[in-house]
Design an enzyme around this catalytic site. Structure first.
Site, short mmCIF file in Angstrom:
data_model
loop_
_atom_site.label_atom_id
_atom_site.label_comp_id
_atom_site.label_asym_id
_atom_site.label_seq_id
_atom_site.Cartn_x
_atom_site.Cartn_y
_atom_site.Cartn_z
N ASP A 135 111.38 37.62 48.69
CA ASP A 135 110.24 38.17 49.40
C ASP A 135 110.32 37.80 50.88
OD1 ASP A 135 106.62 37.61 48.99
OD2 ASP A 135 107.77 38.76 50.46
N ASP A 148 99.39 39.54 48.28
CA ASP A 148 99.61 38.28 49.01
C ASP A 148 98.28 37.62 49.31
OD1 ASP A 148 102.27 39.95 50.54
OD2 ASP A 148 102.45 38.12 49.38
#
Ligand code: DX5
Length: 215
Positions: A173, A36
């Site tokens: 997600d 991320d």
């Protein structure tokens, strides 16, 4: 035709002081490793600058999730790491020509291309390129932090995207655990990112296996 379910642990939730061990603990059971990348502008957090990602050693394909205002700049920094996939946010690249140019740059660098939409972004916002990407990421939390609650309203976007694009890789997600994963799979997702659920689990193999089940 049932698409295989890929599991991509998000190392945002891993213990940074023991990152190599944390990655080794999930490597035998995971399919991708999600990184991320956050710039502190697109999301109110910063994470995983390319200098840090360069030090990561893993046998897993890297899935780079760019939560950044200027994905064009970041793509050039990450492509040399030979990632499997790079996903940019539709909210950061508004016009079709720019989206297509970025998609081409990612593919020229040897990676597949994903486009992500936040919970409040309608599927129609990516009608221009949805048929051209390799992966659609439907966020089930507002990006920026791990450990947030799953937003079930986004499932209807997954159902619609799957109906329109039967072979597309659809990733979800945010807040994905043993109870929300089956909802995602039944809606049509075939690639699940999970952070806290996996890295908080004592038995990570079992945690990852539990995400693959649609029941
Ligand atoms: C949130 C990140 C997610 C997050 C997932 O901005 O994009 O990948 O790390 O973590 P959990 O599974 O804990 O919601």
């Amino acid at each position: 035709m049932a698409l295989p379910i890929l599991i991509a642990p998000s190392i945002l939730s891993a213990d940074m002081k023991r990152l190599p061990e944390e990655i080794r603990s999930i490597e035998p059971y995971a399919d991708w490793l999600q990184i991320d990348v956050m710039d502190g502008h697109f999301v109110p957090n910063t994470a995983f600058p390319v200098e840090m990602v360069r030090t990561i050693e893993t046998s897993l394909p890297l899935d780079i999730h760019l939560m950044v205002q200027d994905p064009v700049q970041y793509v050039q920094g990450f492509l040399p790491l030979r990632p499997k996939n790079i996903t940019f946010h539709a909210e950061a690249v508004a016009d079709t020509a720019s989206r297509r140019a970025l998609m081409q740059a990612i593919r020229d660098g040897g990676a597949t291309v994903g486009i992500a939409i936040n919970p409040s972004t309608p599927l129609q916002a990516i009608d221009d390129v949805l048929g051209e990407v390799d992966l659609l990421l439907v966020m089930s939390v507002n990006p920026g932090f791990g450990g947030q609650a799953f937003i079930p309203d986004v499932l209807e976007k997954v159902i619609e995207a799957r109906r329109k694009h039967p072979a597309l890789m659809i990733q979800m997600d945010g807040g994905i655990d043993a109870s929300t994963a089956p909802l995602c799979i039944r809606a049509g997702a075939n690639n699940l990112v999970s952070g806290n659920f996996i890295f908080r689990a004592a038995d990570r193999a079992k945690a990852i296996a539990s995400l693959r089940s649609s029941v």
